[in-house]
Design an enzyme around this catalytic site. Sequence first.
Site, mmCIF file in Angstrom:
data_model
loop_
_atom_site.group_PDB
_atom_site.id
_atom_site.type_symbol
_atom_site.label_atom_id
_atom_site.label_comp_id
_atom_site.label_asym_id
_atom_site.label_seq_id
_atom_site.Cartn_x
_atom_site.Cartn_y
_atom_site.Cartn_z
ATOM 1 C CB CYS A 1 -18.833 1.977 10.435
ATOM 2 S SG CYS A 1 -17.238 2.667 9.980
ATOM 3 N NE ARG B 1 -13.606 -2.346 5.254
ATOM 4 C CZ ARG B 1 -12.842 -1.419 5.840
ATOM 5 N NH1 ARG B 1 -12.048 -1.751 6.837
ATOM 6 N NH2 ARG B 1 -12.877 -0.164 5.427
ATOM 7 C CG ASN C 1 -34.774 4.910 1.627
ATOM 8 O OD1 ASN C 1 -35.834 5.501 1.824
ATOM 9 N ND2 ASN C 1 -33.718 5.477 1.097
ATOM 10 C CE LYS D 1 -15.192 -1.119 12.925
ATOM 11 N NZ LYS D 1 -15.277 -0.050 13.903
ATOM 12 C CE LYS E 1 -4.123 0.015 2.349
ATOM 13 N NZ LYS E 1 -5.003 0.050 3.524
ATOM 14 C CB THR F 1 -14.863 3.710 15.795
ATOM 15 O OG1 THR F 1 -15.120 4.595 14.705
ATOM 16 C CG2 THR F 1 -16.104 3.571 16.653
ATOM 17 C CG LEU G 1 -14.625 9.372 6.581
ATOM 18 C CD1 LEU G 1 -15.007 8.213 5.694
ATOM 19 C CD2 LEU G 1 -13.237 9.845 6.237
HETATM 20 N N1 NAD Z 1 -14.382 3.520 6.835
HETATM 21 C C1 NAD Z 1 -15.234 4.404 7.320
HETATM 22 O O1 NAD Z 1 -16.166 4.848 6.636
HETATM 23 C C2 NAD Z 1 -15.070 4.926 8.727
HETATM 24 C C3 NAD Z 1 -15.812 6.056 9.118
HETATM 25 C C4 NAD Z 1 -15.663 6.522 10.430
HETATM 26 C C5 NAD Z 1 -14.825 5.871 11.315
HETATM 27 N N2 NAD Z 1 -14.143 4.766 10.920
HETATM 28 C C6 NAD Z 1 -13.234 4.132 11.873
HETATM 29 O O2 NAD Z 1 -11.908 4.518 11.528
HETATM 30 C C7 NAD Z 1 -10.992 3.443 11.773
HETATM 31 C C8 NAD Z 1 -10.267 3.088 10.510
HETATM 32 O O3 NAD Z 1 -11.206 2.625 9.563
HETATM 33 P P1 NAD Z 1 -10.806 2.370 8.036
HETATM 34 O O4 NAD Z 1 -12.051 2.021 7.334
HETATM 35 O O5 NAD Z 1 -9.981 3.502 7.556
HETATM 36 O O6 NAD Z 1 -9.889 1.089 8.203
HETATM 37 P P2 NAD Z 1 -9.000 0.384 7.075
HETATM 38 O O7 NAD Z 1 -9.007 -1.048 7.421
HETATM 39 O O8 NAD Z 1 -9.442 0.835 5.728
HETATM 40 O O9 NAD Z 1 -7.552 0.995 7.296
HETATM 41 C C9 NAD Z 1 -6.756 0.732 8.432
HETATM 42 C C10 NAD Z 1 -5.299 0.847 8.004
HETATM 43 O O10 NAD Z 1 -4.477 0.759 9.166
HETATM 44 C C11 NAD Z 1 -3.312 0.010 8.827
HETATM 45 N N3 NAD Z 1 -2.693 -0.477 10.067
HETATM 46 C C12 NAD Z 1 -3.099 -1.495 10.886
HETATM 47 N N4 NAD Z 1 -2.277 -1.586 11.940
HETATM 48 C C13 NAD Z 1 -1.326 -0.620 11.797
HETATM 49 C C14 NAD Z 1 -0.219 -0.225 12.570
HETATM 50 N N5 NAD Z 1 0.086 -0.812 13.731
HETATM 51 N N6 NAD Z 1 0.528 0.804 12.121
HETATM 52 C C15 NAD Z 1 0.231 1.424 10.950
HETATM 53 N N7 NAD Z 1 -0.808 1.088 10.178
HETATM 54 C C16 NAD Z 1 -1.590 0.079 10.600
HETATM 55 C C17 NAD Z 1 -3.820 -1.068 7.906
HETATM 56 O O11 NAD Z 1 -2.789 -1.636 7.129
HETATM 57 C C18 NAD Z 1 -4.844 -0.272 7.057
HETATM 58 O O12 NAD Z 1 -4.238 0.296 5.917
HETATM 59 C C19 NAD Z 1 -11.836 2.320 12.373
HETATM 60 O O13 NAD Z 1 -11.821 2.426 13.761
HETATM 61 C C20 NAD Z 1 -13.230 2.614 11.851
HETATM 62 O O14 NAD Z 1 -14.231 2.071 12.673
HETATM 63 C C21 NAD Z 1 -14.236 4.288 9.636
#
Ligand code: NAD
Length: 440
Positions: A258, A325, A249, A261, A35, A119, A146
């Site tokens: 999100c 997911r 809807n 979980k 990545k 989160t 977001l």
């Molecule tokens: N995706 C959404 O729409 C969204 C919205 C709001 C909040 N969140 C929250 O934000 C957080 C991240 O969500 P996401 O969807 O971006 O997750 P994601 O799985 O897309 O990305 C997480 C990233 O963290 C990296 N990672 C894991 N362990 C690591 C470490 N020790 N050091 C460095 N990088 C590491 C992974 O390789 C991955 O690229 C979660 O807690 C999620 O619940 C997500």
Amino acid sequence: MKISVIGTGYVGLIQAVGLANFGFKVIGIDIDDSKVKMLNNGICPLYEEGLEELLKKHTGKNLEFTTSYEKIKDSEVIFLCVGTPQDNNGNTDLKYIFSAVDNLKKHISGKKYLVVKSTVPIGTNQLLKERLNGYNIEIISNPEFLREGMALKDFLNPERIILGFDENDLSSKEILKYIYQYFIEKNIPLILTNYETAEMIKYASNAFLATKISFINELSKLADKTNADIKTVSYAMGLDDRIGKKFLNAGIGYGGSCFPKDVKSLTKQFESKGIDPKLMTATDSVNENQVKWFFEKIKNYYGDISGKTFAVLGLAFKPDTDDLRESASIKLIDLLLKEDAIIKGFDNVKRARENAYNMYTLDKSKAFYGYNLYILDSLVEAVTGVDGIIFAVEDTKFNTIDFENIFNMVNEKVIFDGRNIIDNEKIKKIEFEYIGVGLR
Ligand SMILES: NC(=O)c1ccc[n+]([C@@H]2O[C@H](COP(=O)([O-])OP(=O)(O)OC[C@H]3O[C@@H](n4cnc5c(N)ncnc54)[C@H](O)[C@@H]3O)[C@@H](O)[C@H]2O)c1
């Protein structure tokens, strides 16, 4: 000011690119080497409208990516954006959070501010504070809201910014106000509170929206049995501004990384405090059953679906994203494949199609079923010769389909609208059979 962002997934990458676009010097850190390589070449590993252009604009200038935590030592502010998946019991698994924080510890020199965007369950920021006791670091809870599919827009126009602080921390507020100056000038509401309140706001928001969806989905079953039209019910309810029309809807259930979980995690957080979370349990259970219930409707239509071919339109968990997911569409496809149906899948987002193809060929638990699955690059190809068309994602772009043209391409003239997005009156005039969720 130099800023680091740990975790460059959907949240972290938007944060890194967005802050670079504000003019900050940003380093994105991820453990995923492939990545990081892609990102440094200006290639976006995920689909989000407008993101790749901004990535290309800033990478190699004020934005770079690395797997090395060492680079953190130059950053004053560090955003923590790693994943917080659920474990086998539905609790939040904090292993990525702890691993990131433990790596970070090794490179703290000078004052640092750790802004937790992931989160995390109520109490986690306090736990991190204890884990970092003795280090010159302040922790700020700043949950992210977001929406995938419109993440850049949401980054620039958040409806609110939540910041949770430790009561003895006197310097973080000024630092965060400096970074978020752009939003303050736009009068975006800023809620300054304690850790636990900030953490709860995030779970409460997601759980409330999920509950709204499960509420209308439960009603849709009654509508099915009573000749009520759930779409009209939703519309009429939504006109009441105390209720609001969004997330009302009926369909085959919520998905994504999100809601599922976070609802499960909140349930466990209640239970850990000895409280029986009746509403959360119901929200989750209605959602788990919704896709199975719709699957049964499809099955009942044919009696036996073995050997039947279906076009499944929409693969991701929502429109305009490549994120599969917990996608309800994928859950429905799995159910159909397990009963020997043949699936021709299509999504308007190319990367969603690629991810689905990879999932069914590379994921060992799914590869077996993949034999009867075709992911196609054209909608016309996907619907040609099928015994039924299934709409599985709330993508209103599907409404522009020329159904009259498609009428002659399909084998059986039936549409299963798992998201109630298709104009059913129009469809019926073309003499397609129409089966929706809580409406005919
Ligand atoms: N995706 C959404 O729409 C969204 C919205 C709001 C909040 N969140 C929250 O934000 C957080 C991240 O969500 P996401 O969807 O971006 O997750 P994601 O799985 O897309 O990305 C997480 C990233 O963290 C990296 N990672 C894991 N362990 C690591 C470490 N020790 N050091 C460095 N990088 C590491 C992974 O390789 C991955 O690229 C979660 O807690 C999620 O619940 C997500």
